[in-house]
Structure formats: structure tokens, C-alpha cells
Design an enzyme around this catalytic site. Structure first.
Site, short mmCIF file in Angstrom:
data_model
loop_
_atom_site.label_atom_id
_atom_site.label_comp_id
_atom_site.label_asym_id
_atom_site.label_seq_id
_atom_site.Cartn_x
_atom_site.Cartn_y
_atom_site.Cartn_z
CB SER A 146 63.99 50.91 20.35
OG SER A 146 64.56 50.90 19.07
CG ASP A 305 68.61 50.93 17.78
OD1 ASP A 305 69.23 49.87 17.63
OD2 ASP A 305 67.37 50.98 17.81
CG ASP A 307 66.89 47.67 20.54
OD1 ASP A 307 67.15 48.73 19.94
OD2 ASP A 307 65.89 46.98 20.28
CG ASP A 309 65.82 47.26 16.87
OD1 ASP A 309 66.42 48.34 17.08
OD2 ASP A 309 64.61 47.11 17.10
#
Length: 575
Positions: A146, A305, A307, A309
Site C-alpha cells: 500500500s 497511493d 496500489d 486503493d
């Protein structure tokens, strides 16, 4: 077995990966780091696992990836053959070793005759959630850490509904993972076997296209975008991660034409060269976006961010500078718009419901109440929001309208069952267009909300406590707050204490109620002035978090309350 013995096993392993072998030689020179790498297994919990890259059982490497996946494979071996044949969807982000970890997971599954559907290149976490559902896979694996720093990577497991595995399933899986005693001995398919097995399937554009078709449903008022989309100026940065491919296409598809990407941060970079932390919660992550925004005269700056999400945003102030909004403020703006737009269009369901975490702002609750919309609070972790969505689909009691967490996670439409920054990107652009049509910015819109509902202000304090000593300190702090329960903070009386681990709610009169959530190590204190304070250890990082939420009649008064409560918390922690 002592950590020294575990280390010797690795040190003496003839077939140890060459890169890890070289890193191990360097690690020998630092006894503290060496012990930390081997003293315990990397924790595999309800959110999977996350850790620093390197050799050792407490690090992310091909062997700990194999161990986790071997546990998943054994879990799937218990299912009926038809369920097992549905296989596993696998995606990865832009981090060091992410592509390699994705393929190691696939080769481990294949050794158990389990099909894997592996994305051809990096993809956002929400697309992995979508892919599990679209492919009707039994589960999914996302290789990502993340928004953590560059030295981290991670492994998240998703259930067949596309949400991160709920506690019961995750606990069952964890037992299988922990039954794998020696990660060095987990067998995987050889490269030659991979070519002939037919078990590893490469996926890509088909899933992208289907995901983007669904993203079209995020738009509420297409006429508004048709009118304002050419004028709204956006700056978007994917912070060196996965967001560019789908984010750019999603914005164009919706009808937003005046957006520019931060060129230095549009390129995937596992070192995140231009930022101290690739986290849209951090104001410093917007440095390049602000510079470009000032040049372009942008109405709104958006960051996702690595990834994709989580989503953060900065809004233009009256003086032309930019202010980074909090996750709660963004949530309030999106909820206000969604409910207003649907009410105006006559499409707001009678059983409309918004979901949030227990540590998110009550401003959103006040907004929902105005529209006769239910607000349901769940434990921190988007899997609990996903569980509720699934429940509502099955029992038809409520209609999901929006879900969010204060930590910059949002979901608009439930074709994904996790935080989805691509959906939020498109929706927030529409919200900005709505205010621009009124000659307002998102900052103006936020001030309108405050004037109507009160000045809600929140602050999260994250204290990092790494290693063996840090874990002990976090446990000791939680024990201290439980056993020496505070009766006040900054002179404001605690009128109600909720312990989500013991599942109790206790009022000033001592009356005890049972909470109905699953157990979680969280304490929450309601104060006499409608403020609240919560404390919880992070489930994925070596941190303890303190949440402060206040309400006042002016922004200055709210800010002062936050300062007072923060000082009070620090005084207790440092006693």
C-alpha cells in the site's frame, strides 16, 4: 527453536536464493537487525502480511511468500474439487519484488494443481478485488504494501466476494499458514513445468475493460460533467504507483478533459524517488502536484497511493494556495454530493445506507441524518464494510450508497469490495464540477458543510514502535489504558467507554451494554462535549494510533480542542 538456530538453517541452506544469500552476509554485520529478521515469523493476520524486504522469517522474501501461499493452497485443498478449480486471481503493484512474488505465489499454487490468473503487469488493488468477482475465482492475492515506504512489501488475501477475508475465514487460513514449518522447503513448479502445466493464466486488458465499464456507473449526473468537464482543471498524481493506467482512462471516459498528470510521478518507481512517503495522507506527497497546480491554475489536486486503493486531495483556497484535505473531509464532501444528487434526481432509495468505520468522523453521520439515510459504523478495516454490503445484497434490508474510512479509503459502487481510489477519483472530479458550476471550489463546499452542521475536526496520531521492544510497548500501552481507564481528557469528562476487545460499553452510571461487533483491540471514549478519542494498534504496521474527533462552533475553537486533547493523551502516554 531459537532465532539463532533458525538463522543457521537459512545460512546453511545450499539452494538459498543468491540475492538473499548476499543480503544475509551483510545482515550478519548488524546483530540487532539480524535478530529482528529471525526472532519471529512475519505475522500473518486478517489483513495478510506486510514487512520489510530481506532474508529471514520476519521479512518479505520469496520463501515467506511461498509459505503464505502454501498455507492458502492447503486451505483450498480442503474444498471440493469444483471450488478448487475456480482458482486464484493474483495482482501486484510497482514495488521491489512485486512481480516476482506474484509469480512465486502462482507457482506454489500450481504445485497443488490450483489455477492462477496473474495480471500481465502492475494493477491497482481494487481491480484485483473486481477480478476475483468477475472471474468467479475462489480467492485473490494482492502483492502490495500500500502506502508504506520503499523497503516494504506485503501480501493480502481476498475472499470470493472480492473483499479482504473476514476474521473467521482469515483465522482458518492463518492456521494453515502457520502449519508450514519451514518456508525454505515449500515446493513450487519449475520454470519448465510452468510452461506445460496450463495452470498459470496471464490476464490483462479484458479485465481492465470490464472494470472500466463498471466505473461508468460511478457518475451520477452525466449532464453536469458534459457541461463542466471541459472547464474543470485537475492535477493527478499516482505517486509512482499503479493508478495511472486506469485512472487516466477512467477520467477521460467520464468526460473530464482538462487534467494533467504530474510527469515525474506518473512513472512507476519502486523507490518512490520524488517523495519521502508515497502516502496521500502526507502533505509532503503533494509537493510536485502543488507546484504543477499553481502553474496550471488547477481547481483540484488528486493523489492516489501506490496500489490505488487510497485517495487524497488538495483544494484551492481563495488566495490561490492549496490545502490538503483530511480523509474525513473528503468523505463528507462525497456523501453530501451523492445524497444531494440522488435526492434531486429522485433516485435516493428509502433504505439508503452509508457505511463508515468506528474511528471516522460523525460529520458524515449528521449529513446522512439530514437525508433520512442510515449511517452504519463498523470496525476499522474495509473488509467489514464489504461484509455489510454482502449482507445487504442477500437480505435486501438496505441499499448501499457509499462506504469510507478516515484513512483515505472510499467505495462508491460495490462491483469492488475494497477501497477504490479509481472510483473515488471519478466521483471527486464530479463533486468539484458540481461546485465549479456554482462558481465555488471544494474548499467553499466544505465551508458550507461546516456552517450547516458544525465545525468537525479530527486528528490521527500514529506512533511507530518497531521491533521486539516496540511490540511490547504497544501491548503495555493498551494494557495501561484498559486497566487505568481515564475519567477525563483535558478536563472534559469521559461519559462512555467502549472496549471493542471485551465487547463492552459502559456509561457514567456504570450501566454495561454488550457490543455486537466482532472483537477488536480498540478503545473509544465519548466525552461530555460530543468529542471522542479512540486508541488502537495498527493491524498492518508497527504503530499505535490515537484518534481525536471534536465538534465546535468555529474552526479556531475546534483546532484548540484538538491541541488540548493531544496534550492530554501525550501526558498519559509519557507518565
Amino acid at each position: 527453536m531459537s532465532w539463532e538456530q533458525v538463522y543457521e538453517l537459512w545460512n546453511n541452506e545450499e539452494n538459498l536464493d543468491e540475492a538473499l544469500k548476499a543480503q544475509l552476509q551483510i545482515l550478519k554485520q548488524n546483530p540487532v537487525e539480524l535478530e529482528d529478521a529471525f526472532y519471529t515469523q512475519l505475522e500473518f493476520g486478517t489483513a495478510g502480511m506486510r514487512g520489510i524486504l530481506g532474508p529471514g522469517i520476519n521479512r518479505m522474501n520469496i520463501y515467506t511468500i511461498r509459505q503464505a501461499t502454501e498455507g492458502l493452497a492447503r486451505f483450498m485443498d480442503q474444498q471440493d474439487p469444483e471450488t478448487k478449480r475456480r482458482g486464484v486471481a493474483i495482482a501486484h503493484d510497482s514495488r521491489h519484488m512485486s512481480p516476482e512474488f506474484a509469480m512465486e505465489a502462482a507457482k506454489t499454487l500450481a504445485k497443488h494443481n490450483i489455477p492462477a490468473f496473474v495480471f500481465e503487469s502492475l494493477r491497482p488493488t481494487p481491480e484485483l478485488s473486481f477480478a476475483v468477482r468477475y472471474l468467479k475465482a475462489f480467492t485473490g492475492i494482492m502483492i502490495t504494501a500500500s502506502h508504506n515506504p520503499a523497503e516494504y512489501n506485503g501480501y493480502k488475501v481476498y475472499g470470493e466476494d472480492g473483499g479482504q477475508m473476514p476474521p473467521a475465514d482469515a483465522d482458518a487460513l492463518t492456521k494453515f499458514v502457520r502449519s508450514v514449518e519451514n518456508p525454505l522447503k515449500v515446493e513450487v513448479l519449475s520454470e519448465e513445468e510452468v510452461e506445460h502445466s496450463g495452470l498459470i493464466n496471464i490476464i490483462g486488458e479484458e479485465i481492465d475493460s470490464e472494470y472500466l465499464k463498471n466505473v461508468k456507473s460511478v457518475t451520477i449526473n452525466q449532464a453536469l460533467i458534459d457541461q463542466m468537464g471541459k472547464d474543470l482543471k485537475l492535477v493527478y498524481t499516482p505517486l509512482h504507483g499503479t493508478g495511472k493506467m486506469l485512472g487516466e482512462r477512467a477520467l477521460k471516459q467520464a468526460g473530464f478533459e482538462q487534467f494533467v498528470l504530474v510527469p515525474e510521478q506518473a512513472i512507476p518507481d519502486p523507490d518512490f524517488t520524488t517523495v519521502k512517503s508515497p502516502n496521500p495522507e502526507e502533505h509532503s506527497a503533494f509537493e510536485y502536484a502543488i507546484r504543477l497546480g499553481e502553474k496550471e491554475g488547477a481547481d483540484l489536486l488528486i493523489a492516489t497511493d501506490p496500489d490505488a486503493d487510497r485517495l487524497g486531495a488538495a483544494v484551492r483556497l481563495p488566495d490561490g494556495t492549496y490545502q490538503v484535505l483530511t480523509g474525513n473531509q473528503l468523505g463528507a464532501l462525497m456523501i453530501q454530493y451523492i445524497l444531494t444528487a440522488h435526492q434531486t434526481a429522485g433516485t435516493l432509495p428509502a433504505n439508503a445506507t452509508v457505511l463508515k468505520s468506528i474511528v471516522s468522523s460523525e460529520l458524515s453521520t449528521a449529513i446522512a441524518k439530514k437525508f433520512d439515510t442510515d449511517m452504519v459504523s463498523v470496525l476499522t478495516g474495509f473488509k467489514f464494510i464489504a461484509e455489510k454490503i454482502q449482507q445487504y445484497e442477500e437480505d435486501h434490508t438496505k441499499t448501499f450508497m457509499f462506504g469510507f474510512e478516515e484513512s483515505y479509503g472510499y467505495l462508491v459502487k460495490p462491483f469492488v469490495r475494497d477501497k477504490d481510489a479509481i472510483q473515488a477519483l471519478v466521483l471527486l472530479a464530479e463533486v468539484a464540477a458540481y461546485y465549479k458550476q456554482q462558481d465555488k471550489t471544494l474548499y467553499d463546499g466544505l465551508q458550507d458543510i461546516f456552517e450547516e452542521f458544525g465545525y468537525y475536526t479530527e486528528k490521527t496520531i500514529s506512533v511507530t514502535m518497531s521491533g521486539i521492544e516496540g511490540a511490547g510497548k504497544i501491548a503495555a500501552l493498551m494494557k495501561k489504558f484498559r486497566e487505568e481507564a481515564p475519567s477525563e481528557f483535558a478536563g472534559e469528562a469521559v461519559v462512555q467507554t467502549e472496549d471493542f476487545k471485551l465487547l463492552t460499553r459502559v456509561g457514567l452510571d456504570g450501566h454495561l451494554e454488550k457490543l455486537t461487533t466482532p472483537p477488536s483491540d480498540v478503545l473509544k471514549y465519548q466525552l461530555a462535549d460530543e468529542s471522542w478519542i479512540a486508541i488502537r494498534p495498527s493491524g498492518t504496521e508497527p504503530k499505535i494510533k490515537f484518534y481525536i474527533a471534536v465538534k465546535a462552533e468555529s474552526q479556531d475553537a475546534a483546532n484548540q480542542k484538538v491541541v488540548d486533547y493531544e496534550n492530554s493523551i501525550n501526558a498519559i502516554v509519557n507518565e
